[in-house]
Scaffold this motif. Structure first.
Motif, PDB file in Angstrom:
ATOM      1  N   GLY A 133      28.404  35.922  35.736  1.00 40.70           N
ATOM      2  CA  GLY A 133      27.956  35.088  34.621  1.00 40.70           C
ATOM      3  C   GLY A 133      28.698  35.328  33.319  1.00 40.70           C
ATOM      4  O   GLY A 133      28.330  34.767  32.281  1.00 40.70           O
ATOM      5  N   ILE A 134      29.743  36.125  33.344  1.00 40.61           N
ATOM      6  CA  ILE A 134      30.501  36.416  32.124  1.00 40.61           C
ATOM      7  C   ILE A 134      31.512  35.309  31.856  1.00 40.61           C
ATOM      8  O   ILE A 134      31.791  34.971  30.708  1.00 40.61           O
ATOM      9  N   LEU A 135      32.081  34.740  32.914  1.00 43.28           N
ATOM     10  CA  LEU A 135      32.901  33.540  32.833  1.00 43.28           C
ATOM     11  C   LEU A 135      32.155  32.404  33.532  1.00 43.28           C
ATOM     12  O   LEU A 135      31.247  32.654  34.338  1.00 43.28           O
ATOM     13  N   PRO A 136      32.513  31.151  33.260  1.00 40.37           N
ATOM     14  CA  PRO A 136      31.830  30.033  33.920  1.00 40.37           C
ATOM     15  C   PRO A 136      31.926  30.124  35.438  1.00 40.37           C
ATOM     16  O   PRO A 136      32.890  30.672  35.986  1.00 40.37           O
ATOM     17  N   GLU A 137      30.922  29.581  36.103  1.00 35.02           N
ATOM     18  CA  GLU A 137      30.842  29.674  37.558  1.00 35.02           C
ATOM     19  C   GLU A 137      32.043  29.025  38.232  1.00 35.02           C
ATOM     20  O   GLU A 137      32.603  29.568  39.180  1.00 35.02           O
ATOM     21  N   ASP A 138      32.444  27.834  37.770  1.00 37.12           N
ATOM     22  CA  ASP A 138      33.598  27.125  38.325  1.00 37.12           C
ATOM     23  C   ASP A 138      34.702  27.140  37.277  1.00 37.12           C
ATOM     24  O   ASP A 138      34.699  26.350  36.331  1.00 37.12           O
ATOM     25  N   LEU A 139      35.674  28.006  37.461  1.00 40.15           N
ATOM     26  CA  LEU A 139      36.751  28.134  36.476  1.00 40.15           C
ATOM     27  C   LEU A 139      37.679  26.930  36.476  1.00 40.15           C
ATOM     28  O   LEU A 139      38.454  26.747  35.533  1.00 40.15           O
ATOM     29  N   PHE A 140      37.611  26.112  37.517  1.00 38.69           N
ATOM     30  CA  PHE A 140      38.493  24.956  37.601  1.00 38.69           C
ATOM     31  C   PHE A 140      37.846  23.687  37.039  1.00 38.69           C
ATOM     32  O   PHE A 140      38.477  22.636  37.007  1.00 38.69           O
ATOM     33  N   LYS A 141      36.604  23.771  36.605  1.00 36.81           N
ATOM     34  CA  LYS A 141      35.918  22.591  36.072  1.00 36.81           C
ATOM     35  C   LYS A 141      36.253  22.439  34.591  1.00 36.81           C
ATOM     36  O   LYS A 141      36.271  23.416  33.826  1.00 36.81           O
ATOM     37  N   GLY A 142      36.531  21.207  34.184  1.00 41.65           N
ATOM     38  CA  GLY A 142      36.773  20.925  32.772  1.00 41.65           C
ATOM     39  C   GLY A 142      37.878  21.790  32.204  1.00 41.65           C
ATOM     40  O   GLY A 142      38.980  21.881  32.752  1.00 41.65           O
ATOM     41  N   GLU A 143      37.583  22.457  31.096  1.00 39.30           N
ATOM     42  CA  GLU A 143      38.563  23.337  30.451  1.00 39.30           C
ATOM     43  C   GLU A 143      38.147  24.806  30.555  1.00 39.30           C
ATOM     44  O   GLU A 143      38.566  25.653  29.762  1.00 39.30           O
ATOM     45  N   ASN A 144      37.360  25.113  31.580  1.00 43.57           N
ATOM     46  CA  ASN A 144      36.834  26.470  31.724  1.00 43.57           C
ATOM     47  C   ASN A 144      37.921  27.524  31.881  1.00 43.57           C
ATOM     48  O   ASN A 144      37.753  28.666  31.436  1.00 43.57           O
ATOM     49  N   ILE A 145      39.023  27.161  32.511  1.00 43.57           N
ATOM     50  CA  ILE A 145      40.036  28.177  32.785  1.00 43.57           C
ATOM     51  C   ILE A 145      40.637  28.751  31.508  1.00 43.57           C
ATOM     52  O   ILE A 145      41.159  29.874  31.500  1.00 43.57           O
ATOM     53  N   LEU A 146      40.539  28.012  30.417  1.00 44.01           N
ATOM     54  CA  LEU A 146      41.046  28.526  29.143  1.00 44.01           C
ATOM     55  C   LEU A 146      40.281  29.770  28.700  1.00 44.01           C
ATOM     56  O   LEU A 146      40.836  30.646  28.023  1.00 44.01           O
ATOM     57  N   LYS A 147      39.015  29.854  29.102  1.00 39.44           N
ATOM     58  CA  LYS A 147      38.196  31.012  28.720  1.00 39.44           C
ATOM     59  C   LYS A 147      38.689  32.299  29.385  1.00 39.44           C
ATOM     60  O   LYS A 147      38.436  33.401  28.887  1.00 39.44           O
ATOM     61  N   ALA A 148      39.393  32.169  30.515  1.00 35.84           N
ATOM     62  CA  ALA A 148      39.873  33.356  31.220  1.00 35.84           C
ATOM     63  C   ALA A 148      41.029  34.032  30.488  1.00 35.84           C
ATOM     64  O   ALA A 148      41.310  35.214  30.732  1.00 35.84           O
ATOM     65  N   GLU A 149      41.697  33.315  29.587  1.00 36.22           N
ATOM     66  CA  GLU A 149      42.838  33.899  28.885  1.00 36.22           C
ATOM     67  C   GLU A 149      42.435  35.115  28.052  1.00 36.22           C
ATOM     68  O   GLU A 149      43.254  36.014  27.807  1.00 36.22           O
ATOM     69  N   GLU A 150      41.184  35.157  27.623  1.00 36.97           N
ATOM     70  CA  GLU A 150      40.701  36.292  26.826  1.00 36.97           C
ATOM     71  C   GLU A 150      40.913  37.618  27.550  1.00 36.97           C
ATOM     72  O   GLU A 150      41.117  38.664  26.918  1.00 36.97           O
ATOM     73  N   PHE A 151      40.895  37.599  28.883  1.00 38.02           N
ATOM     74  CA  PHE A 151      40.914  38.836  29.654  1.00 38.02           C
ATOM     75  C   PHE A 151      42.321  39.244  30.104  1.00 38.02           C
ATOM     76  O   PHE A 151      42.473  40.207  30.856  1.00 38.02           O
ATOM     77  N   GLU A 152      43.338  38.538  29.634  1.00 44.33           N
ATOM     78  CA  GLU A 152      44.707  38.872  30.031  1.00 44.33           C
ATOM     79  C   GLU A 152      45.126  40.255  29.547  1.00 44.33           C
ATOM     80  O   GLU A 152      46.001  40.880  30.143  1.00 44.33           O
ATOM     81  N   GLN A 153      44.540  40.736  28.459  1.00 43.19           N
ATOM     82  CA  GLN A 153      44.954  42.015  27.892  1.00 43.19           C
ATOM     83  C   GLN A 153      43.917  43.114  28.151  1.00 43.19           C
ATOM     84  O   GLN A 153      43.815  44.086  27.408  1.00 43.19           O
ATOM     85  N   TYR A 154      43.180  42.947  29.253  1.00 44.10           N
ATOM     86  CA  TYR A 154      42.192  43.948  29.673  1.00 44.10           C
ATOM     87  C   TYR A 154      42.800  44.870  30.732  1.00 44.10           C
ATOM     88  O   TYR A 154      43.798  44.538  31.384  1.00 44.10           O
TER      89      TYR A 154
END
Length: 753
Positions: free
Chosen positions: A49-70
């Motif tokens: 539940g930290i990222l959206p359930e379907d990362l491919f829906k809408g513009e959800n995948i943009l939210k994953a960029e935050e974790f590139e530097q983890y």
């Protein structure tokens, strides 16, 4: 012992916590979630539940960029088995980890890796707590931060297509950083299997077979072993047994070496053939070494196909030139698809693989080009291609980027290439190694001879000379020799036909003189049902000024170029663009279907000097508007059936307009003869305009006659033929110039069998 399954995942911004030991990990306040191995960290964050359930829906995948530097810490516990016998060892095998990782067993560092493509094995025989609980940790650091650690020469920046690039030093799938067919998804994870394996300390290091002569059935076997020193310098016996249907062979020899070569003959050998040219025969083979008293020392079993292989090619387009595969002495008309990522998150590749390969087989592919922007597929992929007669053109994993000629990168790419070549070279389906995708083009288009690239001119050839010297190699796709670079674009023997992407029969496509087309494609919209799965309801329609259509077209920089490219291709085909979504989708799929059909049939009509076409592409790796003919959800576009008809071993087709009409051609890409009767009907008038019996010889084109027509007439022809055995088939030809009437085209479609 399989270590896949539920693990624990700790994560934080890189450097936020100072973790110098596993104890620090336990006592810190670092966040954690349950995770799955194989997996990708973003998918685990989605489940939590930290990222959206379907990362491919809408513009959800943009939210994953935050974790590139983890940074990420994987953790699991397992109970080790009993301690192995003296001549056994315990190997911890990570089939693939993305990407820069440290590995800890019971708190002890056992190794590091920095390449997502290749396996990592660790001998833990003396490190395991046998019949007790062991802890295993994998620490993965940020690939984007790692990319910042390397200095970029002017060479790397000057020749790149991309204005900014920090990812070239990191051995990660090129598409991960964003592509026109894939989203930016700079992921991390243990994305293939993890196992703890007991294996023999003394075993075959490799066994390699090649067919040296078709006419005599001469086979060469090379081998190397890890052998107990007490046997390494004594006479031993080696036994080779093989069986394929009713064909069997046995051979034995006395050897006094840990490695060697054996030549032997197999009468009536069953050859491996590509799809349409014969059976993809595979032998079940066992190789055994014994002492002189016949006590077994080691044994290995494998499947092996036998074929001779040649890539007949020229450096430039010239009289008598070629770019064609010759297998068992026969020219093969190659017709297939580019193989692109199965998923943006590669831990899901395996679950999608079989369905995609079945589609490739069904549509009629006898070749797949594994594109250099992807990962290397695993053995399941090559096993399928071996057993279904599908040739594989394998790029090394470099694409559209200038990689360093430095000593550091030389070591990286040689290590990777060595692993890949040794791992997969026994697969008879692999017919070509290619250095990269389109990097020669980058250099040449900027006025520099691509021979400057040491990676593909020196580093990789050295690996192939050592580990796979018989298989063909080209330095790039398309390969541009020094002679072709000097001569210019028009004299490149193998090409990627993209160009202006205007009308699919424009001079750019129709007049290309290349002998082989290894990329070419045309946009087609997914179905309305599929679009509704990945576009939010309020963004489904219209596509103009629509950020979600832009993102899924694919661009994470806000460019809507490919949205309007598809729009313009529809406008070109029909003279106007439908305002209704259902009509627009259909119009787009029609333009794609006719374009792909034309690309394939143009090459097949010229099989006297052309070697093949590899169209772009079969299936999407994420939901998008694209050139794929099957969308991410496995929904087939209209082009699928058009390509399937155009890709059969035998088809009858129209050549393009010449001297007031169209030649009717039998295209036979097989070693069989086809006889029957052909009838052609004008679907506009429903009148028969041609009828003739035919005899079509093996592996060649045969002209049947001509249908006279003017450019001004718009119609669809139904080309039907019945073979002597009663089997019936059909093809179509769209005559005339655009724009076509969409309603009229739908009427023609309704009249097809």
């Amino acid at each position: 012992m399989n270590l896949n399954g539920q693990w624990k995942l700790y994560y934080a911004k890189q450097g936020e916590y100072k973790i110098n030991s596993i104890y620090d990990l336990k006592t810190s306040k670092i966040s954690s979630v349950p995770c799955t191995v194989p997996g990708n960290v973003e998918l685990d964050l989605s489940k939590a539940g930290i990222l959206p359930e379907d990362l491919f829906k809408g513009e959800n995948i943009l939210k994953a960029e935050e974790f590139e530097q983890y940074e990420w810490w994987y953790e699991t516990e397992f109970t080790a088995p009993k301690k192995p016998e003296k001549n056994k060892e315990m190997i911890l095998n990570f089939r693939a980890v993305d990407c820069c990782a440290e590995y800890f067993l019971n708190g002890q560092l056992i190794g590091v890796s920095d390449n997502m493509f290749i396996a990592n094995e660790f001998d833990v025989t003396d490190l395991l707590a046998y019949e007790q609980i062991n802890t295993l940790h994998v620490h993965i650091t940020s690939a984007t931060i790692k990319g910042m650690d390397f200095e970029s020469d002017l060479y790397n920046s000057y020749f790149n297509w991309q204005l900014m690039s920090v990812h070239w030093p990191v051995r990660k799938a090129p598409h991960s950083y964003g592509w026109d067919i894939m989203p930016r998804a700079v992921s991390a994870g243990i994305w293939r299997d993890v196992t703890l394996d007991e294996r023999d300390k003394y075993r075959f290091d490799y066994v390699y077979f090649s067919l040296e002569d078709v006419s005599t059935g001469k086979i060469r076997m090379c081998y190397d072993t890890k052998m107990d020193v007490k046997y390494a310098f004594r006479n031993t016996k080696i036994f080779i047994k093989g069986k394929c249907g009713d064909s069997e062979f046995e051979h034995s020899a006395v050897r006094r070496s840990k490695c060697g070569r054996i030549d032997f003959f197999v009468p009536d050998l069953k050859l491996w053939w590509p799809k349409f040219y014969g059976e993809p025969n595979l032998y079940d083979i066992t190789v055994t070494i014994t002492d002189m008293e016949l006590n077994e020392l080691m044994s290995i079993s494998l499947k092996q196909g036998f074929r001779t292989l040649q890539l007949k090619r020229s450096d430039v387009i010239e009289e008598g030139g070629a770019f064609e595969f010759v297998i068992n002495g026969v020219k093969i008309m190659a017709n297939g698809s580019n193989w692109v990522p199965m998923d943006a998150y590669h831990s899901r590749d395996k679950e999608r693989l079989k369905a995609a390969l079945d589609l490739a087989d069904d549509i009629g592919c006898n070749i797949l080009r594994c594109w250099g922007g992807n990962v290397y597929e695993d053995h399941e992929f090559f096993d399928y291609c071996d057993s279904h007669g599908i040739m594989v053109w394998q790029d090394f994993a470099m694409a559209c980027n200038v990689y360093s000629n430095s000593r550091d990168f030389e070591e990286k790419i040689k290590k990777e290439a060595t692993w890949v070549v040794k791992e997969y070279r026994n697969h008879c389906s692999i017919v070509l190694w290619s250095g990269d995708n389109e990097i020669d083009t980058q250099f040449s288009n900027q006025g520099t001879d691509p021979a400057i690239n040491k990676i593909t001119r020196e580093f990789i050839p050295e690996v192939l000379a050592a580990h796979d010297p018989k298989r063909p190699y080209v330095a790039s796709s398309p390969y541009i020799s020094s002679a072709a670079h000097k001569a210019g674009y028009a004299l490149r023997p193998e090409e990627h036909l993209w160009g202006p992407r205007d009308y699919y029969k424009s001079s750019y496509y129709a007049d290309s003189k290349a002998y082989f087309v290894s990329e070419t494609g045309y946009h087609g919209c997914p179905s309305v049902e599929s679009i509704k799965k990945f576009i939010d309801e309020d963004k489904v329609w219209p596509y103009a000024d629509n950020s979600q259509w832009t993102l899924h077209s694919s661009d994470q920089n806000g460019s809507s170029h490919r949205v309007w490219l598809m729009h313009n291709q529809v406008a070109q085909m029909f003279g106007k663009v439908p305002a209704d979504m259902e009509e627009y989708v259909l119009a787009s799929q029609i333009s794609q279907a006719e374009a792909k059909k034309f690309f394939i049939e143009r090459v097949r009509s010229k099989m006297n000097y052309m070697g093949g076409v590899i169209w772009w592409n079969l299936i999407d790796g994420w939901p998008q508007m694209s050139d794929a003919v099957v969308d991410y959800y496995y929904d087939k576009k209209l082009a699928f059936d058009f390509i399937k008809r155009s890709s059969r071993d035998f088809i009858i087709m129209f050549d393009e307009m010449n001297n007031w009409g169209h030649e009717v051609i039998c295209c036979n890409s097989s070693l069989k003869e086809f006889n029957g009767k052909c009838t052609i009907i004008d679907l506009d008038t429903e009148r028969e305009v041609f009828s003739k019996e035919f005899k079509a010889g093996a592996n060649k084109n045969t002209k049947l006659g001509k249908v006279n027509i003017m450019y001004s007439k718009q119609t669809m022809y139904l080309i039907k033929w019945t073979l002597d055995n009663g089997e019936e088939y059909y093809n179509t030809y769209l005559a005339g110039m655009p724009g076509f009437d969409l309603n009229k085209y739908k009427e023609w479609l309704s009249k097809l069998p």
